[in-house]
Design a protein around this motif. Sequence first.
Motif, PDB file in Angstrom:
ATOM      1  N   SER A 182       3.140  -4.712  17.938  1.00  0.00           N
ATOM      2  CA  SER A 182       2.099  -5.394  17.163  1.00  0.00           C
ATOM      3  C   SER A 182       0.972  -4.437  16.783  1.00  0.00           C
ATOM      4  CB  SER A 182       1.535  -6.566  17.961  1.00  0.00           C
ATOM      5  OG  SER A 182       0.872  -6.078  19.102  1.00  0.00           O
ATOM      6  N   VAL A 183       1.308  -3.144  16.692  1.00  0.00           N
ATOM      7  CA  VAL A 183       0.306  -2.120  16.345  1.00  0.00           C
ATOM      8  C   VAL A 183       0.833  -1.281  15.189  1.00  0.00           C
ATOM      9  CG1 VAL A 183      -0.930  -0.088  17.187  1.00  0.00           C
ATOM     10  CG2 VAL A 183      -0.589  -2.026  18.701  1.00  0.00           C
ATOM     11  N   LEU A 184      -0.005  -1.086  14.177  1.00  0.00           N
ATOM     12  CA  LEU A 184       0.317  -0.194  13.071  1.00  0.00           C
ATOM     13  C   LEU A 184      -0.312   1.155  13.380  1.00  0.00           C
ATOM     14  CD1 LEU A 184       1.412   0.299  10.176  1.00  0.00           C
ATOM     15  CD2 LEU A 184      -0.830  -0.424   9.345  1.00  0.00           C
ATOM     16  N   GLY A 242       1.728  15.122   5.388  1.00  0.00           N
ATOM     17  CA  GLY A 242       1.526  14.797   6.796  1.00  0.00           C
ATOM     18  C   GLY A 242       0.988  13.412   7.049  1.00  0.00           C
ATOM     19  N   TYR A 243       0.747  12.625   6.008  1.00  0.00           N
ATOM     20  CA  TYR A 243       0.259  11.267   6.189  1.00  0.00           C
ATOM     21  C   TYR A 243       1.457  10.362   6.461  1.00  0.00           C
ATOM     22  CZ  TYR A 243      -4.265  12.636   4.156  1.00  0.00           C
ATOM     23  OH  TYR A 243      -5.473  13.218   3.905  1.00  0.00           O
ATOM     24  N   ARG A 244       1.397   9.616   7.567  1.00  0.00           N
ATOM     25  CA  ARG A 244       2.517   8.764   7.974  1.00  0.00           C
ATOM     26  C   ARG A 244       2.012   7.442   8.524  1.00  0.00           C
ATOM     27  NH1 ARG A 244       4.347  13.821   9.497  1.00  0.00           N
ATOM     28  NH2 ARG A 244       3.450  13.798  11.571  1.00  0.00           N
ATOM     29  N   ALA A 245       2.914   6.464   8.542  1.00  0.00           N
ATOM     30  CA  ALA A 245       2.638   5.163   9.139  1.00  0.00           C
ATOM     31  C   ALA A 245       3.889   4.687   9.865  1.00  0.00           C
ATOM     32  CB  ALA A 245       2.232   4.152   8.080  1.00  0.00           C
ATOM     33  N   LEU A 302       0.850  -1.185   0.000  1.00  0.00           N
ATOM     34  CA  LEU A 302       0.000   0.000   0.000  1.00  0.00           C
ATOM     35  C   LEU A 302       0.885   1.233   0.000  1.00  0.00           C
ATOM     36  CD1 LEU A 302      -2.526  -1.033   2.802  1.00  0.00           C
ATOM     37  CD2 LEU A 302      -2.960  -1.041   0.362  1.00  0.00           C
ATOM     38  N   GLU A 303       0.447   2.283  -0.691  1.00  0.00           N
ATOM     39  CA  GLU A 303       1.164   3.559  -0.698  1.00  0.00           C
ATOM     40  C   GLU A 303       0.321   4.611  -0.003  1.00  0.00           C
ATOM     41  OE1 GLU A 303       2.045   4.744  -4.664  1.00  0.00           O
ATOM     42  OE2 GLU A 303       3.512   3.148  -4.982  1.00  0.00           O
ATOM     43  N   ILE A 304       1.000   5.455   0.763  1.00  0.00           N
ATOM     44  CA  ILE A 304       0.339   6.574   1.427  1.00  0.00           C
ATOM     45  C   ILE A 304       0.747   7.844   0.706  1.00  0.00           C
ATOM     46  CG2 ILE A 304       0.116   7.842   3.574  1.00  0.00           C
ATOM     47  CD1 ILE A 304       0.812   5.301   5.058  1.00  0.00           C
ATOM     48  N   ASN A 305      -0.230   8.586   0.207  1.00  0.00           N
ATOM     49  CA  ASN A 305       0.020   9.848  -0.480  1.00  0.00           C
ATOM     50  C   ASN A 305      -0.720  10.960   0.248  1.00  0.00           C
ATOM     51  OD1 ASN A 305       1.475   8.632  -2.581  1.00  0.00           O
ATOM     52  ND2 ASN A 305      -0.414   8.091  -3.621  1.00  0.00           N
ATOM     53  N   VAL A 355       6.977  -0.963   7.295  1.00  0.00           N
ATOM     54  CA  VAL A 355       6.758   0.358   6.711  1.00  0.00           C
ATOM     55  C   VAL A 355       8.098   0.902   6.251  1.00  0.00           C
ATOM     56  CG1 VAL A 355       5.952   2.693   7.143  1.00  0.00           C
ATOM     57  CG2 VAL A 355       4.770   0.782   8.192  1.00  0.00           C
ATOM     58  N   ASP A 356       8.160   1.334   4.990  1.00  0.00           N
ATOM     59  CA  ASP A 356       9.354   1.953   4.438  1.00  0.00           C
ATOM     60  C   ASP A 356       8.924   3.253   3.779  1.00  0.00           C
ATOM     61  OD1 ASP A 356      12.028   2.266   3.612  1.00  0.00           O
ATOM     62  OD2 ASP A 356      11.547   1.416   1.651  1.00  0.00           O
TER      63      ASP A 356
END
Length: 178
Positions: A101-103, A93-96, A87-90, A125-126
């Motif tokens: 054991s928690v995302l 300020g959006y981060r992961a 999955l990609e986050i665009n 997460v990269d």
Amino acid sequence: MSRIGKNPISIPNDVKVSIDGTVITFAKGNVTQVLDTRGNCGVALEDNALSFSTNSDHRQDRAYWGTYRALAANIVTGLTAGFEKKLEINGVGYRAAVNGSVLNLQLGFSHDINYEIPAGITIAVDKNVISIKGADKQQVGQIAAEIRSFRPPEPYKGKGVKYADETILRKAGKTSKK
């Protein structure tokens, strides 16, 4: 006639398969998965190859024949190679981040979203890419869909969480009359 159901599944040496009536058990190391054919199709294990056959000529039984063969092939692939969704986050300020054991997801809401990672699934997460890996194809896909549903991509700027191979159709913004 099912084209998929005809093909036998080759079983690697490190995967153990046992058939008990309508239940097929696949095991590798400490991972075990069970497939119940519910009597809709026959199963035979010969020379490290699993083959399926239909019990009758009913339309429903022929449909189950290919379905159970595909499910068994997915289990074997999951136990040997595993499945992965990216999955990609665009968005600004959006981060992961993964904390134990928690995302932890920051997707522009007033609060963080904490997603509990189920057993048997690994999430990495990269930068802005989330990799979800596991042995169960259905579970990996379901988790990816749940994470995407927190902030689906919007069509104007493309902000949100999307699959890595997904293309977002962009809409034109507002225009002024002259």
